[in-house]
Design an enzyme around this catalytic site. Sequence first.
Site, PDB file in Angstrom:
ATOM      1  N   CYS B  88     -40.270  33.969   7.169  1.00  0.00           N
ATOM      2  CA  CYS B  88     -39.916  33.844   8.709  1.00  0.00           C
ATOM      3  C   CYS B  88     -40.550  34.719   9.174  1.00  0.00           C
ATOM      4  O   CYS B  88     -41.542  35.137   9.864  1.00  0.00           O
ATOM      5  CB  CYS B  88     -38.520  32.432   9.192  1.00  0.00           C
ATOM      6  SG  CYS B  88     -38.552  31.667  10.386  1.00  0.00           S
ATOM      7  N   HIS B 197     -36.469  30.094   3.771  1.00  0.00           N
ATOM      8  CA  HIS B 197     -35.681  30.914   3.505  1.00  0.00           C
ATOM      9  C   HIS B 197     -34.225  31.678   2.771  1.00  0.00           C
ATOM     10  O   HIS B 197     -33.369  30.538   2.548  1.00  0.00           O
ATOM     11  CB  HIS B 197     -34.577  31.160   5.221  1.00  0.00           C
ATOM     12  CG  HIS B 197     -34.846  31.381   6.205  1.00  0.00           C
ATOM     13  ND1 HIS B 197     -34.830  32.736   6.835  1.00  0.00           N
ATOM     14  CD2 HIS B 197     -35.356  30.761   6.867  1.00  0.00           C
ATOM     15  CE1 HIS B 197     -34.901  32.193   7.738  1.00  0.00           C
ATOM     16  NE2 HIS B 197     -36.003  31.639   7.893  1.00  0.00           N
ATOM     17  N   GLU B 199     -33.082  33.818   1.180  1.00  0.00           N
ATOM     18  CA  GLU B 199     -31.699  34.806   1.936  1.00  0.00           C
ATOM     19  C   GLU B 199     -30.548  33.476   1.863  1.00  0.00           C
ATOM     20  O   GLU B 199     -29.573  33.877   1.588  1.00  0.00           O
ATOM     21  CB  GLU B 199     -31.746  35.914   2.748  1.00  0.00           C
ATOM     22  CG  GLU B 199     -31.733  35.606   3.746  1.00  0.00           C
ATOM     23  CD  GLU B 199     -33.153  35.111   4.300  1.00  0.00           C
ATOM     24  OE1 GLU B 199     -34.142  34.111   3.732  1.00  0.00           O
ATOM     25  OE2 GLU B 199     -33.275  34.685   5.549  1.00  0.00           O
TER      26      GLU B 199
END
Lengths: 749, 229
Positions: B88, B197, B199
């Site tokens: 990002c 994302h 994560e």
Amino acid sequence: MVTTQQPYRELGLADDEYARILDILGRAPTAAELAVYSVMWSEHCSYKSSKVHLRYFGETTTEAMRQRMLAGIGNNAGVVEVGEGWAVTFKIESHNHPSYVEPYQGAATGVGGIVRDILAMGARPIAVTDSLRFGPAGAPDTARVLPGVVAGIGGYGNCLGLPNIGGEIAFDPSYAGNPLVNALCVGVLRVRDLQLARASGAGNKIVLFGARTGRDGIGGVSVLASESFTANSGDPGVGRRKLPSVQVGDPFAEKVLIECCLELYDAGLVVGIQDLGGAGLACATSELASAGDGGMQVNLDAVPLRASGMAPAEILCSESQERMCAVVRPSDVDRFMAVCAKWEVTATVIGEVTNGDRLVIRYRGDTVVDAPPRSMADEGPVYHRPVRRPASQDTLQAATPDRLARPATLDDVRDTVLRMAASPGLCSRAWVTDQYDRYVRGATVLAQPGDAGVVRIDDTIQRGVAVATDCNARYCALDPYAGTQLALAEAYRNVSVTGATPVAVTNCLNFGAPTDPGVMWQFAQAVRGLADGCAQLGIPVTGGNVSFYNQTGDTAILPTPVVGVLGVIDDVRRRIPTGLGSLGDEIWLLGDTRDEFGGSEWAHEVHGHLGGRPPAVDLAREQALGEILAAAARDNLVSAAHDLSDGGLAQALVEACLLSHHGAQITLPADLDPFVALFSESSSRTLLGVSGAHAPRVAQLCSAHGVPVARLGQVHAEPTLHIVPLAPLTLSELRTAWESTLPALFDTP
Amino acid sequence: MNTCRIGVITFPGTLDDVDAARAVRHAGAEPVGLWHADEDLRGVDAVIVPGGFSYGDYLRAGAIAAHQPVLRAVRDAAARGMPVLGICNGFQILCEAGLLPGALVRNAGLHFLCRDQRLRVETSATAWTARYAAGAEIVVPLKSIEGRYVADAATLATLEGDGRVVFRYAGASPNGALHDIAGIASADGRVVGLMPHPEHAIDPLTGPSSDGLDLFRSAVDVVLGSVRA
């Protein structure tokens, strides 16, 4: 009789208030003192009209209810202990008027302000939600206000790295000139790290840190928050005149300030701390000094400014955002400054705690304030405003929805399911909530469109907190006492259906002008309803916010006491998802359904009708539902749950199907008219998804708690919601109905 | 001792550093916090530039962060082949720093968009996608307002021709990205940037899936399997 040239009236002070200032000081106030008193004694800061009613919260909170409470009403935010050495703090606050004048910045700084309140308790902010009210969805001004408010909440909250996990939106013509933007923040802290806003220890330094002080937001409190808009506030001239009073937010500065504060707390460098919000430095210094054990001396020359030529009164009352004020031991000042330097946060010693009981503020060699801080912060005026139940209340309650035309055929009932799903009051909020980051911090276990937001407190434990806010203002208009209890009941139920146990309550009481005896009656009823309800449920109100003067001309908004409930769940892995459950699961309806349509979404959407009585309140039943759900979550007995509220069973089934991506086969109870079964808004009901294997134990739980169960049907493999005796509804037609409304209204072409 | 140490950079305004560090731990590696003012990378084996709004996105998203001391160290390390992942805002920073081509601009819909996004993994020939099968579909959160990937025609042709488009949006493009590009790699496949994302997709309890975990595991494999000289 007072005779003076001082412009106290322009500053919003009444004649007798001004006379009291003369009396306190024994002389005429300086310009700076006058400004400080005017902001500190404004409705927003002093709660002068609400105080006498709010006392009832304290009077109804028992010792047992206080057990978990580490800080309550009167602090920046309430704090409750949640176990394993952790505590949670939460609060909701309004930023209504600024959000009408400048929707983006008004809403953004509303988020910023509540986050600093939480930070000031020594907590790390971990989540936000918001409760919003707008004029009619299709009104041109709503197309200006709503997208700006949503972008402001997202723009600020996303940039702070706080997940937005819940919230609610409602539309009503009464909010057309006065939208409501109530922002809630949740924070967590170790119990031992609790910070209080108190300036103690003579010789300790007062450090102002964060953004520089500018001319923005001067008069925001006394002008914006305490003066209703005139009927012609659509007139651009009015907007222009007020525009400079709206603060401008810088979320990057706040994010850095959060990390800086948390590092300062960790290092033990803070004796007391206060955020700068409404009334800026005037409020922070007088409240810190008032809560402490001595006086305070402040040197305004030291305040870092971003504008030149600011008068002392302006420096004191500026509402520039992203500032905090700390009390620091002299021996810690260097280390304090080093932490601020690491985060590139401007920090300046502006004064110190003194012996004695005066707040003394100097500027360029002159003493501009010399007054007892308690007289500003705690001993402001208290009003016993006239309270009178309006005569129109009887007319309103007499106009029951019984005569409204109901769907004549089963096909009409089926059409009504689709129409209600697409109505602005009930349709999907994804257009709004998809503009908010719900994932950041990686602790979000449940978020919108779930019934409540649930976040894990910390990576090292499985404990979590759930939070929900609710208020059906139509119910409150019909009966403010019962309506507020229904708001409490719904927020309580929304927390319960996640498997969490409710432990604390906050509120944001949005009402019209307190000078209107009818409004004060609504307010007094709402406070009593909420306090009595909390006492019955055994959970305390730990804090709140009052917003008066929400009206356009003489017309007040619907009374809107937004209630927030916080719950605790021991293990977030056992939370109950919102929805239907898995294929083959049974769908159960818990609770009683009666013919109750007063204030209902159906009466509003189909007939534009508001009258009669709201649904009956049954808090004992809410508590029983909560106990069933908590036990079911603990033992993994249910696969999903969804509370019933606006729009009744029909809407709950539609949402549960669409959220679970499953269809369902439902047979309505034979003893109920299908229309009543589907659209009544009887309170204290919930849907459960139960696997066959667990059915006997869940049934036993319900019967032990005296809660009636209707086994409505099953999750089936067909992509349809088939409610017998209605013709099946396909999930795709339901999804189109539910999801198209807000994009059609608010997407820019 | 075979441990993999992965650096996670924090700039003022970085938000997803905690999440990136958590993902590193879930992948069996040790996260090492790196500060924007650090001159060196403290001996880490790989680096993640996480998401957020570094420097408040002032000037342009990623523009100021790209000029911080730690980025000089990242640039040098990348030149030596160290695996680098930009997520990002981290992707934006790597583009601003010249480690990846192209730029990220305002979403076509103009709003911030947060949603569970289907992605197609286009290649397993990078340090961060070795564990995926090319063509696999994964679901990972997307949350950005400046997520629309753009580049000139020649750059796009090179990226496509050399197999450097790593992730593509499946289904309708959420933000108007050219060629539906969600993530790309450097020519040597060691530096990867993507807007969504991974994560936030390491545990179905807190994300839509655990599909993102294999990015981090891929890097661990690469680090532990490669010669550390």
